[in-house]
Design a protein around this motif. Structure first.
Motif, PDB file in Angstrom:
ATOM      1  N   ILE A 123      17.333 -28.678 -43.035  1.00 55.30           N
ATOM      2  CA  ILE A 123      17.248 -29.583 -44.189  1.00 55.30           C
ATOM      3  C   ILE A 123      17.797 -30.957 -43.826  1.00 55.30           C
ATOM      4  O   ILE A 123      17.223 -31.984 -44.180  1.00 55.30           O
ATOM      5  N   TRP A 124      18.912 -30.980 -43.106  1.00 51.15           N
ATOM      6  CA  TRP A 124      19.489 -32.252 -42.661  1.00 51.15           C
ATOM      7  C   TRP A 124      18.482 -33.024 -41.820  1.00 51.15           C
ATOM      8  O   TRP A 124      18.272 -34.231 -42.020  1.00 51.15           O
ATOM      9  N   THR A 175      10.314 -41.005 -43.825  1.00 50.70           N
ATOM     10  CA  THR A 175       9.391 -40.684 -44.907  1.00 50.70           C
ATOM     11  C   THR A 175       8.172 -41.579 -44.777  1.00 50.70           C
ATOM     12  O   THR A 175       8.296 -42.808 -44.758  1.00 50.70           O
ATOM     13  N   LYS A 183       8.108 -33.204 -47.352  1.00 53.01           N
ATOM     14  CA  LYS A 183       9.547 -33.008 -47.147  1.00 53.01           C
ATOM     15  C   LYS A 183      10.124 -32.069 -48.203  1.00 53.01           C
ATOM     16  O   LYS A 183      10.908 -31.177 -47.897  1.00 53.01           O
ATOM     17  N   TRP A 184       9.731 -32.284 -49.457  1.00 57.77           N
ATOM     18  CA  TRP A 184      10.206 -31.420 -50.540  1.00 57.77           C
ATOM     19  C   TRP A 184       9.773 -29.975 -50.322  1.00 57.77           C
ATOM     20  O   TRP A 184      10.570 -29.047 -50.457  1.00 57.77           O
ATOM     21  N   CYS A 240      11.764 -28.376 -47.440  1.00 55.40           N
ATOM     22  CA  CYS A 240      13.153 -28.059 -47.800  1.00 55.40           C
ATOM     23  C   CYS A 240      13.223 -26.864 -48.752  1.00 55.40           C
ATOM     24  O   CYS A 240      14.091 -25.990 -48.596  1.00 55.40           O
ATOM     25  N   ILE A 276      15.187 -32.784 -41.705  1.00 54.96           N
ATOM     26  CA  ILE A 276      14.033 -33.234 -42.486  1.00 54.96           C
ATOM     27  C   ILE A 276      14.398 -34.401 -43.394  1.00 54.96           C
ATOM     28  O   ILE A 276      13.664 -35.377 -43.495  1.00 54.96           O
ATOM     29  N   THR A 277      15.533 -34.306 -44.059  1.00 54.40           N
ATOM     30  CA  THR A 277      15.875 -35.330 -45.056  1.00 54.40           C
ATOM     31  C   THR A 277      16.432 -36.610 -44.444  1.00 54.40           C
ATOM     32  O   THR A 277      16.126 -37.701 -44.909  1.00 54.40           O
ATOM     33  N   LEU A 278      17.255 -36.487 -43.422  1.00 57.32           N
ATOM     34  CA  LEU A 278      17.941 -37.666 -42.904  1.00 57.32           C
ATOM     35  C   LEU A 278      17.409 -38.195 -41.563  1.00 57.32           C
ATOM     36  O   LEU A 278      17.562 -39.380 -41.287  1.00 57.32           O
ATOM     37  N   ARG A 279      16.836 -37.339 -40.757  1.00 59.57           N
ATOM     38  CA  ARG A 279      16.393 -37.772 -39.434  1.00 59.57           C
ATOM     39  C   ARG A 279      14.895 -38.049 -39.348  1.00 59.57           C
ATOM     40  O   ARG A 279      14.454 -38.796 -38.489  1.00 59.57           O
ATOM     41  N   THR A 280      14.122 -37.409 -40.216  1.00 60.92           N
ATOM     42  CA  THR A 280      12.673 -37.597 -40.189  1.00 60.92           C
ATOM     43  C   THR A 280      12.303 -38.697 -41.180  1.00 60.92           C
ATOM     44  O   THR A 280      12.633 -38.603 -42.356  1.00 60.92           O
ATOM     45  N   LEU A 334       6.651 -37.660 -48.556  1.00 60.97           N
ATOM     46  CA  LEU A 334       7.764 -37.167 -49.371  1.00 60.97           C
ATOM     47  C   LEU A 334       7.480 -35.778 -49.934  1.00 60.97           C
ATOM     48  O   LEU A 334       8.359 -34.912 -49.938  1.00 60.97           O
TER      49      LEU A 334
END
Length: 127
Positions: A115-116, A124, A80-81, A84, A118-122, A77
């Protein structure tokens, strides 16, 4: 009969070494991504010479990042932050240098796509 070496082998090796160099830069330079370059380098080495792919996968930090990606375990996580925030900063700073509105919109969409992804497809990675 052993398989013939590919004519593109030297190209894949050159690309792999170049991307590995960028990956190591990403480990020491703040705001410069390293993981994506290591993943791409591993793919290039896989096509060029599995010995170099194995070497890259055996590196202490790098090998785990590549293995996690390949296994579908995703990113921590915190990573990811950071990714982004770096995308937002990079797009924000560079938008002022693009003189054409269509180019600014296209670049903004590229940032949003990153960003999409990383946040929704990758996934955590959980500790």
């Amino acid at each position: 009969m052993p398989p013939r070496p590919s004519r593109l082998r030297p190209v894949w090796l050159t690309v792999g070494f170049f991307l590995t160099g960028l990956g190591f830069l990403g480990l020491v330079l703040p705001g410069f991504p390293g993981t994506v370059f290591f993943i791409l380098a591993a793919a290039a080495f896989a096509k060029g010479d599995p010995k170099w792919e194995a070497w890259l996968l055996s590196r202490p930090v790098v090998g785990e990042l590549i293995s996690d990606y390949r296994a579908g375990r995703g990113m921590p996580l915190r990573a990811k932050w950071i990714a982004c925030v770096c995308i937002v900063l990079a797009v924000g700073v560079s938008l002022t240098r693009i003189p054409i509105l269509a180019g600014q919109v296209a670049w903004g969409l590229v940032g949003l796509a990153g960003i999409w992804f990383i946040t929704l497809r990758t996934p955590t990675k959980r500790p």
